[in-house]
Design a protein around this motif. Sequence first.
Motif, short mmCIF file in Angstrom:
data_model
loop_
_atom_site.label_atom_id
_atom_site.label_comp_id
_atom_site.label_asym_id
_atom_site.label_seq_id
_atom_site.Cartn_x
_atom_site.Cartn_y
_atom_site.Cartn_z
N GLY A 190 -7.49 -43.76 6.74
CA GLY A 190 -6.34 -44.00 6.87
C GLY A 190 -5.90 -43.29 7.17
N SER A 191 -4.67 -43.25 7.59
CA SER A 191 -3.95 -41.89 8.44
C SER A 191 -3.28 -40.63 7.74
CB SER A 191 -3.15 -42.98 9.59
OG SER A 191 -3.75 -43.59 10.64
N PRO A 192 -3.98 -39.62 7.88
CA PRO A 192 -2.82 -38.82 7.09
C PRO A 192 -1.74 -38.14 7.86
CG PRO A 192 -4.98 -37.92 7.62
CD PRO A 192 -5.26 -39.41 8.09
N LYS A 193 -0.52 -38.17 7.92
CA LYS A 193 0.73 -37.56 8.49
C LYS A 193 0.67 -35.88 8.81
CE LYS A 193 4.32 -39.42 6.08
NZ LYS A 193 4.96 -39.73 5.92
N GLU A 194 0.14 -35.42 7.82
CA GLU A 194 0.68 -33.66 8.16
C GLU A 194 -0.76 -32.73 8.69
OE1 GLU A 194 3.15 -32.95 7.55
OE2 GLU A 194 3.94 -34.56 5.76
N GLN A 195 -0.39 -31.85 9.72
CA GLN A 195 -1.43 -31.42 10.12
C GLN A 195 -1.41 -30.16 9.06
OE1 GLN A 195 -3.15 -31.19 12.47
NE2 GLN A 195 -2.63 -33.14 13.13
N LEU A 196 -2.85 -30.12 8.96
CA LEU A 196 -2.40 -28.34 8.16
C LEU A 196 -2.03 -27.48 8.35
CD1 LEU A 196 -6.91 -28.59 7.84
CD2 LEU A 196 -5.44 -28.54 6.06
N LYS A 197 -1.11 -26.81 7.84
CA LYS A 197 -0.40 -25.79 7.96
C LYS A 197 -0.31 -24.39 7.96
CE LYS A 197 3.88 -28.82 6.86
NZ LYS A 197 3.09 -29.72 6.09
N GLY A 198 -0.29 -23.27 7.93
CA GLY A 198 -0.95 -22.07 8.06
C GLY A 198 -2.28 -21.92 8.74
N LYS A 199 -3.21 -22.38 8.17
CA LYS A 199 -4.16 -22.17 8.63
C LYS A 199 -5.12 -23.06 8.48
CE LYS A 199 -5.55 -19.57 5.11
NZ LYS A 199 -5.98 -18.14 4.29
#
Length: 1015
Positions: free
Chosen positions: A121-130
């Motif tokens: 699928g296509s997750p749309k959020e980049q990992l935040k913080g680290k």
Amino acid sequence: MSLNWQNLKDNRDEILKAEIGSLLFNLGKTHIGFSFWKDFFKDYENEFKFSLYKEYYKNGHFEDELKNQNLKDFIFNTNISINGENKNWIEYFKGDVSSSDIVKKVFFKGCENINSGIDKGSPKEQLKGKLWISNAFGSFKEEVIKDNFDDKRRVFFEKLHRFLDENNYYDNPNWKHIREFVIKELKNWYSHLLSDSRFPVNDVTLYDQAYMSATMFKASIAGIFLNTTQSQNYISNPQSIKWQILGVQYDKLSLAEKGLKPAHIIWYREKSKELDDVIKNIVESDYAFGNEIYRDESGIYFLVPDGIKIEDIENVKNKILCEFKCSFNDEEFPYISFTKPSRGTMNLTSLLKKAKENFLKADNSLKSQLQNVDGAIGICQVCQNRLVEKKEDEDETLMCNICRDRKRGRVKKWLHHQAGETIWIDELADSNNRVALVNLKFELMEWLNGGLLSSMLIRHENYQNWLCNIKSFLKLFYSDINVLQIDLSQLGNTITPEQRRELGQKNGLINRLKRDLKKLKDFLQKIRDNRLNSFNQQIQTGAYTDILLGLMSKFLQDVNRLNDKIDHLLSDNEIYNLLSKEDINNLNSLKNELKKYMVEIFILALTEDAYIGCKKWEENFDDYIQQIFFGSIVGTNFEKEIKDSLLNSKIDWQDEKIKWNELKEQDIDLLSKLLLQFLLRKNPSPARIRRVWESTQEFFYDVKEKILDSFTAIRTKSSFGQKVPDFAYLVNDEKFKNKQSYKQYFSIIDPTPISWQFIIPTNKVEEFIKKVQKLYYKNFKYVNGKLPLHIGVVVQKSKDPLYVGIKALRNMRRDIKEWKEIKKEGKGLLPDLECYEEIVEQNNYAKDFYSLYETDNADYDFMLLPSDKGVKKYNPTDKFVVYPNTIDFEFLDTNSRRNEIYYKNGKRIALLKQNRPYTWEEFEKFEEFKKIFSNKTALLHRLVSLIYSKLQDWEDNKEDNKESFKVFMKSTFKRIKKQDEVDVSKIFDIENFDFDEAKKFIDMFEFWHTTLKEI
Ligand SMILES: [Zn+2]
């Protein structure tokens, strides 16, 4: 058709080479400058070399890093020949930029894509913080640190060189051994890296992805060698490649039950591990036709090629049976079988569910007849399989020579491991001479079959909006259903020529509208005629880039324009007044219809990754559907569901295609619903399923390391002599260590993904339960209530034979058939676990993706969840379905007490024990109870005998005596509050203290007093 095992054998090294190459295809991803990672390592920009992993093999990066010339030559000059295709081995390292068709098609498209790109699928959020790795259920596991990228890769090459050099493998490679080396190194390294930088797909490590993709590839290549006619189909249609699971099932718990003493239990435990490894070796290396994907207390399971039947593997089977015969001296044989083929690993559950049944079908063909021995005095009490000739000493239980030797061997071995888990039951006994046998068990079926993965999201979207969108999209472009039927031919016919002249320019609008509608219909037809063109294909009527971006968005633009014109017409009073009522109605209906079709193109908006993939491979909508839809259903529960529906007749199962021109509205409804679910839920890819059971198994190892390892005691010569008099002579052995700290627990079986059993001192039970609960919340806070953990505690006297307790413990696993049996539905059933959340989890909104629960009032109307309801994010004010964590216990004061441990619908059957097991929330009351009665033993005993007698006297006539019982108990509790200052109202509702509550009172007493002897 028969399989060509000789061909497989002759080409074993080629299979292993292919496997190793594919395992290493991610090497380019281990560079910090790789596009996914570079934003997290901005401080090291000067170290960035390339950002696409295919570039790793260009410009000499890879060669430079290999440093050693021998290693370079080895990788670049080794040949690999599969199915007539000769390549340099290096081509197998390159994934989709390889020059090999087998790698590009079979590996990349047929195997790797299942675990990445298209099916993810296509997750749309980049990992935040680290950059961080989560377990399968959203909780923080570890941060991905810089040390694990480029430096580790250089070290890996260095180690690989030394390994090949020292073993003389440059000249004479042993591929079996090289493969083992690479897997071991990769596991230690890749398990600390990710394969994607987006949330929430940081649950899959690079190792999960590499290992599962390589495993699927290996099985496919083996499939080609076994049946060469298969190869062309694999290359031309890699998405049709399927696998099956080979199960070697045998009952490891029943082996533990044979043990009279820990020494025997350890012998069986270690032997079954050894044996599993031997079987693994047979399948993975000797025959090289599959890899282990799972093992637990019911056996060991492998992913193998499709198209093998059980009668085709006589050779493999016999080899496995021989190993069983020789490991267990005829005591235990397995049942060997295959699942149905599919594109994933979810069918594993079909074997797991049938494990008990399959144990009974064990293949005993190699079992020897019991030899009659002259003067035999009975059958061995341990193996229950061999005759006993004589007793060694009078006290000993009847034991055959083989079992006696095993025990002795184990005791000798212990002398080398005195600091580890004790093997002496008397060192586990507390001052009351009791031990507690504990069972921890997860209910995992609904996870392993993929069902509950639909309660976790890959992205949040407005479900209803998208559902309408997909329906309209399919109806408009991928059906032949008549749309835009409104007839505008009469529009404006009521306007006289004179009025037309007066309208002037505005009159033209009416004609343009009619023309535009006709053009739109023609255009739609054109799209429908071309709908199965490749996504890349240019259409001659304009400079469109492809069918989706071009034709469809042009169509949608035209819809918009037409819609504007209608608005214009309807809002212009001058014309409006001249139109007939029918005209107005028609225009309004058309406007409403057009509104439905002003859709966003879901293929682009929700599945960008898949779309890019399809374009790359010059694929069309049928290919897209084959991946997203058929890939998700073939061989799973969804397939059955669809075959029972009307949609079934619109599907060509053979070619995995939808008969688009036959679709009706209701078919589109179901199809859209399923598609949307597959696009939004977490996909049950083999890599993710592996991650699920790995997370639960890791939890048990955490329990071992973080909780049980802290239960220690000191062993001296004299303490040992006192506790274990029969073996007191061991203190004279020179290896015996005085003042040795040892671990005060004993594992009955090794931790598996499903369960773990062990023995601890009874006085540690309370501390243990509290610590396990905390650890559970830390690891599984977001899925508490859908990943049930059941704790079973059986206490027995340390002098009683262990098998009594172990058999009771087995009953206490509370094996359920369906999750329905343990479900609870209501408001506020889950405790607030926010204090266990980590900041990095909160920053990424882990709860929004992981904490969805089944409810009637669902936001996501997903199918095939365990209660057949949709899901939405948990909140305490709505009714949700949960499957709670539970605790049960029993004190085996007599041998027959074990028979009271039976469950129906998740609850005990025995009359007084029907409240067991207790949920963890209910169990908090047990702790209150202990606090209240700790120093009030006499009072407690009085109360208990009172309640017991009333229960006995009155329960026969339950209904009649209900009220009197309440009144009586109420006054009793009020009296003790006054006289003894004991207030039970914190635990019990004394106004409504009924028979059921009374049984809880007795249970609390039984737990703290009778079982643990703590009050
Ligand atoms: Zn025996």
